[in-house]
Design a protein around this motif. Structure first.
Motif, PDB file in Angstrom:
ATOM      1  N   GLU A  87      34.676  36.237  39.376  1.00  0.00           N
ATOM      2  CA  GLU A  87      34.198  37.183  38.369  1.00  0.00           C
ATOM      3  C   GLU A  87      33.008  37.981  38.893  1.00  0.00           C
ATOM      4  O   GLU A  87      32.897  39.189  38.636  1.00  0.00           O
ATOM      5  CB  GLU A  87      33.812  36.436  37.089  1.00  0.00           C
ATOM      6  N   LEU A 120      34.324  40.659  41.411  1.00  0.00           N
ATOM      7  CA  LEU A 120      34.989  41.787  40.753  1.00  0.00           C
ATOM      8  C   LEU A 120      33.989  42.666  40.024  1.00  0.00           C
ATOM      9  O   LEU A 120      34.101  43.903  40.038  1.00  0.00           O
ATOM     10  CB  LEU A 120      36.055  41.272  39.786  1.00  0.00           C
ATOM     11  N   ALA A 121      32.994  42.040  39.390  1.00  0.00           N
ATOM     12  CA  ALA A 121      31.974  42.815  38.679  1.00  0.00           C
ATOM     13  C   ALA A 121      31.113  43.616  39.649  1.00  0.00           C
ATOM     14  O   ALA A 121      30.866  44.815  39.440  1.00  0.00           O
ATOM     15  CB  ALA A 121      31.102  41.876  37.843  1.00  0.00           C
ATOM     16  N   ARG A 172      36.323  45.104  38.001  1.00  0.00           N
ATOM     17  CA  ARG A 172      36.790  44.179  36.965  1.00  0.00           C
ATOM     18  C   ARG A 172      37.711  44.842  35.954  1.00  0.00           C
ATOM     19  O   ARG A 172      38.718  44.264  35.531  1.00  0.00           O
ATOM     20  CB  ARG A 172      35.597  43.530  36.237  1.00  0.00           C
TER      21      ARG A 172
END
Length: 225
Positions: A123, A126-127, A132
């Motif tokens: 996460e 991706l952020a 994301r």
């Protein structure tokens, strides 16, 4: 009818590890140690997979760094290791990724990140890369206490998505990963980012290219036939 779905390997396939090279040059004196480190990380994850050893990608990543430092007789502080691993969580996307993801979503594909990284690291990656929102879902195979290329890893993703293998294609720049997906009954697409020969002992995907834009066009073209 289920929406055709594309799984994306993240490290090296979607995200560019070259930002780590200055860190390896700074702490270990040679940026080429980065490739050795990542290969050792993948090797140790496979050993743990085969032997049923429970661990996680972050711990294996640190162990691989410590192993290289030991072999080089280099003393790296805990802060230095945190600096190197922290950069791993902030990798930029390859230039060809976001435009291709946008085209695939426009064409009606469901896009899912699938990684050996932990859920927390995935996460974060991706952020930090700004991707994301390009993915409909993100799946860490560590949740199933396994690693790719275990068939269990791909089946875990299929079960979470409630899809049959024939509806899913994996995109990866690792031939062991595309081979694993094909062995599990999925389709696959291989991005040649390293110019290394595809392992002749592995199953070869029906889509191969050296850039994600062409991969996307081929995937869309096959879906329209």
């Amino acid at each position: 009818m289920s929406t055709p779905t594309i799984l994306f390997d993240i490290n090296e396939t979607v995200l560019d590890l070259s930002i780590l090279k200055p860190k390896f040059r700074h702490y270990m004196g040679d940026e080429n140690h980065m490739s050795t480190w990542f290969a050792m990380l993948l090797h140790s994850s496979t050993v743990c997979l085969v032997t049923g050893t429970k661990t996680n990608f972050k711990s294996l990543a640190l162990t691989a760094l410590q192993s290289i430092a030991g072999r080089l007789n280099i003393d790296i502080s805990d802060e230095g290791y945190r600096d190197m691993l922290g950069t791993f969580a902030c990798l930029p996307a390859h230039d060809d990724i976001q435009p291709a993801l946008i085209e695939l979503r426009k064409a009606g594909f469901r896009l899912v990140a699938l990684s050996n990284s932990s859920s927390e690291l995935l996460e974060s990656q991706l952020a930090q890369s700004g991707l994301r929102d390009c993915f409909d879902d993100a799946i860490s195979v560590e949740q199933a206490q396994t690693f790719k290329p275990s068939k269990t890893a791909y089946q875990y993703a299929l079960d979470k998505l409630q899809l049959q293998p024939s509806m899913v294609r994996l995109v990866a720049t690792h031939d062991w990963d595309t081979h694993g997906a094909l062995c599990a009954g999925l389709k696959a697409a291989y991005i040649d980012r390293s110019n290394a020969p595809y392992n002749p002992h592995y199953l070869l995907p029906d889509i191969v290219s050296n850039n994600m834009g062409d991969i996307a066009k081929q995937i869309i073209g096959k879906a329209q036939k």
